[in-house]
Scaffold this motif. Structure first.
Motif, PDB file in Angstrom:
ATOM      1  N   GLU A   1      10.819   4.382   3.263  1.00 22.25           N
ATOM      2  CA  GLU A   1      11.330   4.400   4.524  1.00 22.25           C
ATOM      3  C   GLU A   1      10.513   5.915   4.597  1.00 22.25           C
ATOM      4  OE1 GLU A   1      12.753   5.036   8.073  1.00 22.25           O
ATOM      5  OE2 GLU A   1      13.853   3.409   6.319  1.00 22.25           O
ATOM      6  N   ASP A   2      10.150   6.506   3.815  1.00 19.56           N
ATOM      7  CA  ASP A   2       9.736   7.870   3.802  1.00 19.56           C
ATOM      8  C   ASP A   2       7.871   8.069   3.938  1.00 19.56           C
ATOM      9  OD1 ASP A   2       9.682   7.818   0.729  1.00 19.56           O
ATOM     10  OD2 ASP A   2      10.572   9.468   0.091  1.00 19.56           O
ATOM     11  N   ASP A   3       7.517   6.818   3.676  1.00 18.73           N
ATOM     12  CA  ASP A   3       6.304   6.234   3.107  1.00 18.73           C
ATOM     13  C   ASP A   3       4.971   6.684   4.388  1.00 18.73           C
ATOM     14  OD1 ASP A   3       4.306   5.282   0.632  1.00 18.73           O
ATOM     15  OD2 ASP A   3       3.349   4.255   2.873  1.00 18.73           O
ATOM     16  N   GLU A   4       4.061   7.434   4.142  1.00 19.58           N
ATOM     17  CA  GLU A   4       3.101   8.199   5.323  1.00 19.58           C
ATOM     18  C   GLU A   4       3.250   6.181   5.642  1.00 19.58           C
ATOM     19  OE1 GLU A   4      -0.947   8.601   2.379  1.00 19.58           O
ATOM     20  OE2 GLU A   4      -1.087   9.803   4.805  1.00 19.58           O
ATOM     21  N   MET A   5       2.995   5.475   5.298  1.00 18.04           N
ATOM     22  CA  MET A   5       2.528   3.799   5.975  1.00 18.04           C
ATOM     23  C   MET A   5       3.884   4.146   7.312  1.00 18.04           C
ATOM     24  SD  MET A   5       1.471   0.450   4.955  1.00 18.04           S
ATOM     25  CE  MET A   5      -0.515   0.399   4.251  1.00 18.04           C
TER      26      MET A   5
ATOM     27  N   ARG B   1       0.872   4.676  14.969  1.00 13.22           N
ATOM     28  CA  ARG B   1      -0.371   5.230  14.106  1.00 13.22           C
ATOM     29  C   ARG B   1      -1.097   5.022  13.547  1.00 13.22           C
ATOM     30  NH1 ARG B   1       0.070   9.362  11.461  1.00 13.22           N
ATOM     31  NH2 ARG B   1       2.151   9.670  11.394  1.00 13.22           N
ATOM     32  N   LEU B   2      -0.288   3.559  13.291  1.00 17.21           N
ATOM     33  CA  LEU B   2      -0.779   2.191  12.126  1.00 17.21           C
ATOM     34  C   LEU B   2      -1.835   1.517  12.361  1.00 17.21           C
ATOM     35  CD1 LEU B   2       0.614   1.499   9.747  1.00 17.21           C
ATOM     36  CD2 LEU B   2       1.484  -0.296  10.735  1.00 17.21           C
ATOM     37  N   HIS B   3      -3.106   1.497  11.927  1.00 11.25           N
ATOM     38  CA  HIS B   3      -4.309   0.299  11.990  1.00 11.25           C
ATOM     39  C   HIS B   3      -4.405  -0.315  10.496  1.00 11.25           C
ATOM     40  CE1 HIS B   3      -5.509   3.791  15.112  1.00 11.25           C
ATOM     41  NE2 HIS B   3      -5.556   4.835  14.363  1.00 11.25           N
ATOM     42  N   ARG B   4      -5.217  -1.280  11.406  1.00 14.57           N
ATOM     43  CA  ARG B   4      -5.566  -2.546  10.575  1.00 14.57           C
ATOM     44  C   ARG B   4      -6.989  -2.522  10.709  1.00 14.57           C
ATOM     45  NH1 ARG B   4      -3.061  -6.788   7.948  1.00 14.57           N
ATOM     46  NH2 ARG B   4      -4.029  -8.931   8.612  1.00 14.57           N
ATOM     47  N   ASN B   5      -8.273  -3.177   8.903  1.00 14.81           N
ATOM     48  CA  ASN B   5      -8.986  -2.898   9.209  1.00 14.81           C
ATOM     49  C   ASN B   5      -9.162  -3.880   7.172  1.00 14.81           C
ATOM     50  OD1 ASN B   5      -8.659  -1.688   6.291  1.00 14.81           O
ATOM     51  ND2 ASN B   5      -9.476  -0.065   7.229  1.00 14.81           N
ATOM     52  N   PHE B   6     -10.559  -3.771   7.571  1.00 15.89           N
ATOM     53  CA  PHE B   6     -10.239  -5.077   6.478  1.00 15.89           C
ATOM     54  C   PHE B   6     -10.121  -5.094   4.892  1.00 15.89           C
ATOM     55  CE2 PHE B   6     -14.868  -4.983   9.408  1.00 15.89           C
ATOM     56  CZ  PHE B   6     -14.381  -6.241   8.942  1.00 15.89           C
ATOM     57  N   GLN B   7      -9.433  -4.196   5.080  1.00 19.42           N
ATOM     58  CA  GLN B   7      -8.455  -3.683   3.807  1.00 19.42           C
ATOM     59  C   GLN B   7      -7.342  -4.340   3.839  1.00 19.42           C
ATOM     60  OE1 GLN B   7     -11.084  -1.294   3.676  1.00 19.42           O
ATOM     61  NE2 GLN B   7     -11.464  -3.227   2.420  1.00 19.42           N
ATOM     62  N   GLY B   8      -6.909  -4.226   5.279  1.00 20.15           N
ATOM     63  CA  GLY B   8      -5.085  -4.387   5.723  1.00 20.15           C
ATOM     64  C   GLY B   8      -4.213  -3.805   6.544  1.00 20.15           C
ATOM     65  N   TYR B   9      -3.430  -3.411   6.526  1.00 20.95           N
ATOM     66  CA  TYR B   9      -3.054  -2.130   7.457  1.00 20.95           C
ATOM     67  C   TYR B   9      -2.979  -1.062   6.279  1.00 20.95           C
ATOM     68  CZ  TYR B   9      -0.132  -5.017  10.266  1.00 20.95           C
ATOM     69  OH  TYR B   9      -0.287  -6.217  10.584  1.00 20.95           O
ATOM     70  N   THR B  10      -3.778   0.199   7.587  1.00 24.37           N
ATOM     71  CA  THR B  10      -4.071   1.261   6.899  1.00 24.37           C
ATOM     72  C   THR B  10      -4.107   2.583   7.328  1.00 24.37           C
ATOM     73  OG1 THR B  10      -5.918   2.428   6.085  1.00 24.37           O
ATOM     74  CG2 THR B  10      -5.988   1.024   7.883  1.00 24.37           C
ATOM     75  N   VAL B  11      -3.343   3.575   6.772  1.00 23.95           N
ATOM     76  CA  VAL B  11      -2.719   4.923   7.948  1.00 23.95           C
ATOM     77  C   VAL B  11      -4.186   4.979   8.184  1.00 23.95           C
ATOM     78  CG1 VAL B  11      -0.603   5.456   6.876  1.00 23.95           C
ATOM     79  CG2 VAL B  11      -2.699   6.128   5.476  1.00 23.95           C
ATOM     80  N   ASP B  12      -5.410   5.102   7.632  1.00 31.53           N
ATOM     81  CA  ASP B  12      -6.802   5.508   8.018  1.00 31.53           C
ATOM     82  C   ASP B  12      -7.146   5.074   9.631  1.00 31.53           C
ATOM     83  OD1 ASP B  12      -9.430   6.243   8.032  1.00 31.53           O
ATOM     84  OD2 ASP B  12     -10.046   5.159   6.406  1.00 31.53           O
ATOM     85  N   ASN B  13      -7.063   6.279   9.897  1.00 29.75           N
ATOM     86  CA  ASN B  13      -7.340   6.265  11.379  1.00 29.75           C
ATOM     87  C   ASN B  13      -9.380   6.638  12.028  1.00 29.75           C
ATOM     88  OD1 ASN B  13      -7.708   8.718  11.275  1.00 29.75           O
ATOM     89  ND2 ASN B  13      -6.505   9.623  13.087  1.00 29.75           N
ATOM     90  N   ASN B  14      -9.683   6.682  11.273  1.00 35.68           N
ATOM     91  CA  ASN B  14     -11.472   6.748  10.691  1.00 35.68           C
ATOM     92  C   ASN B  14     -12.016   5.277  11.304  1.00 35.68           C
ATOM     93  OD1 ASN B  14     -13.885   7.407  10.601  1.00 35.68           O
ATOM     94  ND2 ASN B  14     -13.630   8.381   8.885  1.00 35.68           N
ATOM     95  N   PRO B  15     -12.850   4.968  12.537  1.00 33.84           N
ATOM     96  CA  PRO B  15     -13.116   4.344  13.454  1.00 33.84           C
ATOM     97  C   PRO B  15     -14.597   3.790  12.584  1.00 33.84           C
ATOM     98  CG  PRO B  15     -14.049   5.621  14.370  1.00 33.84           C
ATOM     99  CD  PRO B  15     -12.971   6.169  13.808  1.00 33.84           C
ATOM    100  N   VAL B  16     -14.962   4.596  11.640  1.00 37.02           N
ATOM    101  CA  VAL B  16     -16.134   3.940  10.210  1.00 37.02           C
ATOM    102  C   VAL B  16     -15.707   3.670   8.904  1.00 37.02           C
ATOM    103  CG1 VAL B  16     -17.958   5.486   9.988  1.00 37.02           C
ATOM    104  CG2 VAL B  16     -16.841   6.457  11.937  1.00 37.02           C
ATOM    105  N   MET B  17     -15.441   2.841   9.269  1.00 39.13           N
ATOM    106  CA  MET B  17     -15.760   2.388   7.007  1.00 39.13           C
ATOM    107  C   MET B  17     -17.328   1.794   7.064  1.00 39.13           C
ATOM    108  SD  MET B  17     -13.805   0.488   4.764  1.00 39.13           S
ATOM    109  CE  MET B  17     -11.894   0.748   5.333  1.00 39.13           C
ATOM    110  N   LEU B  18     -17.587   2.513   5.806  1.00 40.93           N
ATOM    111  CA  LEU B  18     -19.387   2.133   6.000  1.00 40.93           C
ATOM    112  C   LEU B  18     -19.349   1.368   4.668  1.00 40.93           C
ATOM    113  CD1 LEU B  18     -20.816   5.410   6.177  1.00 40.93           C
ATOM    114  CD2 LEU B  18     -20.794   3.009   8.182  1.00 40.93           C
ATOM    115  N   PRO B  19     -19.503  -0.077   4.355  1.00 39.28           N
ATOM    116  CA  PRO B  19     -19.750  -0.626   3.265  1.00 39.28           C
ATOM    117  C   PRO B  19     -20.656  -0.296   1.908  1.00 39.28           C
ATOM    118  CG  PRO B  19     -20.759  -1.703   4.905  1.00 39.28           C
ATOM    119  CD  PRO B  19     -20.562  -0.454   5.410  1.00 39.28           C
TER     120      PRO B  19
END
Ligand SMILES: C[S@@+](CC[C@H](N)C(=O)[O-])C[C@H]1O[C@@H](n2cnc3c(N)ncnc32)[C@H](O)[C@@H]1O
Ligand code: SF4
Length: 452
Positions: free
Chosen positions: A291-295, A303-321
């Protein structure tokens, strides 16, 4: 009219993408130049910072359920040689950026980053710090295979600055473990968790699977109870994606022991029920957090996002491989590094960013991507508001709304004044709802894993 589990599992045993991106990776285009990617990098906002994903495509044995890009190696030489190339790639990447940038999130995945020796952890993190600003507030996360982790290894990654670990557990039952060629006693996982906590890595996630051979609902419930007893903060509970036509080692999985669609559904529900009973909150399709987790907080605040790693609190639209087969994104498009390794090395030797496929985004892709991300993260999207925001006519999604009707009739989603919502019963089928907005999807292709 309410639809039973049996009917849903039968009717919706369809194959749809996981929507960690839109357009999804089969729709990226092959490229023989890094020029587009360099242009995208050059246009990044230097103040916005970046996230990095570093792929380690090596393991010392093959789990027969594994869907990742990896190679089995028995010696360390190929790993050290690969790391030398990753060091060179970091230099190439840094030189293509508009300025020295902050890396707020760095994620090592695999394959098995646990293959890296202690001294190599220090050297790769030092290398990143040479060219990026990384401080104590940055999240440095690693996927960890408990079978090969030692106390010295855990101590070394903690000393190098790793502060989050995603532990591959899958299932604790011996019959299941033997069938997937991954024998990992409960005590092994317990020991690694204790070492992580001892050396200060307390942000711990577990990966669990359902739909594996010989799994039953009772075994899944038991697996969840055992896993929670070890105290991780988050869980990812994935449905096993059986794709032997893409990964030939999956042919070793005894297919007759695989649960059918209805059993998979029941196992998924059993895991969810037990996790909720034990204090975890459902996040999106397949994540659970305290319940108290930042996710959980990010999800509640939309404010939750989804990127190649799955669900994330990372709101950065830039993920460099970084690394062979890694995949990432910039605001202007997606990028996937090449595989196999020889192509990766050849390109780096030639001073080329090792890009194999890219995908630029049309304004319609950007609109559809946001709709799909909201469905996957918030289980709700205001279609009219989205159309306004993206400057298209309010009836832009008229066809999609028509195509959603059968899902509305089956109570998988509701539509109220252009607000599309998923009730709790619709959660397991959110990929089906998202797929309605995917113009590239060709249904009926046996390309993707099961929706549940
Ligand atoms: C990329 S793997 C690497 C983790 C690490 N090498 C380990 O095995 O502990 C990360 C997670 O992906 C999941 N995974 C791998 N193959 C999968 C498949 N075929 N279907 C669903 N999930 C899968 C597993 O839960 C695994 O822990
Ligand atoms: S599940 Fe992890 S350890 Fe097993 S083969 Fe895949 S990447 Fe390697």
């Amino acid at each position: 009219m309410s639809v039973s589990i049996a009917e849903k599992s039968e009717k919706y045993d369809l194959r749809v993408p996981r929507y960690t991106s839109y357009p999804t990776s089969p729709h990226f285009q092959e490229t023989d130049t890094d020029q587009d990617y360099r242009d995208w990098l050059g246009k990044l906002d230097p103040k916005a910072g970046v996230s990095l994903y570093i792929h380690v495509p090596f393991c010392d044995s093959m789990c027969s359920f594994c869907g990742c890009y990896t190679k089995i190696v028995k010696r360390y030489d190929p790993v050290s040689e690969y790391l030398e190339y990753v060091h060179k790639e970091i230099d190439l990447l840094a030189a293509a950026l508009p300025a020295r940038m902050t890396a707020k999130h760095v994620h090592w995945g695999g394959g098995s980053p646990t293959m890296l020796k202690a001294e190599d952890w220090k050297s790769i993190i030092d290398k990143l710090k040479d060219v990026f600003d990384i401080d104590d507030s940055s999240e440095l996360a690693v996927e960890l295979d408990p079978r090969t982790a030692t106390e010295d290894y855990v101590k070394a990654i903690a000393a190098a600055g790793i502060n989050r670990a995603s532990i591959g557990v899958q299932d604790f039952h011996e019959e299941v473990q033997v069938a997937i060629n991954r024998v990992q006693p409960f005590e092994t996982t317990k020991q690694v968790v204790e070492w992580l906590k001892k050396y200060g890595i307390t942000s711990i996630n577990f990966d669990l699977l359902y739909g594996l051979p010989f799994q039953t609902t009772e075994r899944v419930t038991d697996m969840v109870e055992k896993a929670v007893s070890l105290g991780p903060k988050r869980f990812a509970v994935f449905g096993y994606a059986h794709v032997p036509w893409m990964k030939s080692h999956m042919k070793l999985i005894p297919e007759e022991a695989l649960p059918n669609a209805m059993e998979r559904w029941e196992q998924m529900e059993a895991a969810a029920q037990k996790l909720e009973e034990l204090g975890f909150v459902k996040i999106g399709l397949d994540h659970y957090a305290r319940e108290d987790d930042e996710m959980t907080i990010a999800m509640r605040e939309e404010r939750l996002h989804r990127n190649f790693q799955g669900y994330t609190v990372d709101n950065n639209p830039v993920m460099l491989p970084l690394g062979a087969s890694s995949i990432g994104q910039t605001p202007l498009g997606y990028v996937a590094n090449v595989q196999p390794l020889r192509d990766y090395k050849r390109m780096i030797d030639a001073g080329i960013l090792p890009v194999g496929r890219t995908r630029d985004l049309s304004s319609e892709d950007i609109l559809r991507r946001e709709v799909i991300e909201q469905i996957m993260c918030n289980m709700k999207v205001d279609l009219a508001a989205m159309c306004n925001k993206h400057n298209v006519a309010e009836d832009f999604f008229a066809d999609e709304i028509k195509r959603l009707q059968p899902l509305v009739e089956d109570e998988i989603c509701t539509l109220d004044n252009h607000v599309l919502s998923l009730p709790e019963e619709g959660r397991p089928l959110m990929r089906m709802v998202a797929a309605t907005f995917d113009t590239y999807l060709q249904q009926g292709q046996k390309k993707h894993s099961r929706a549940v």
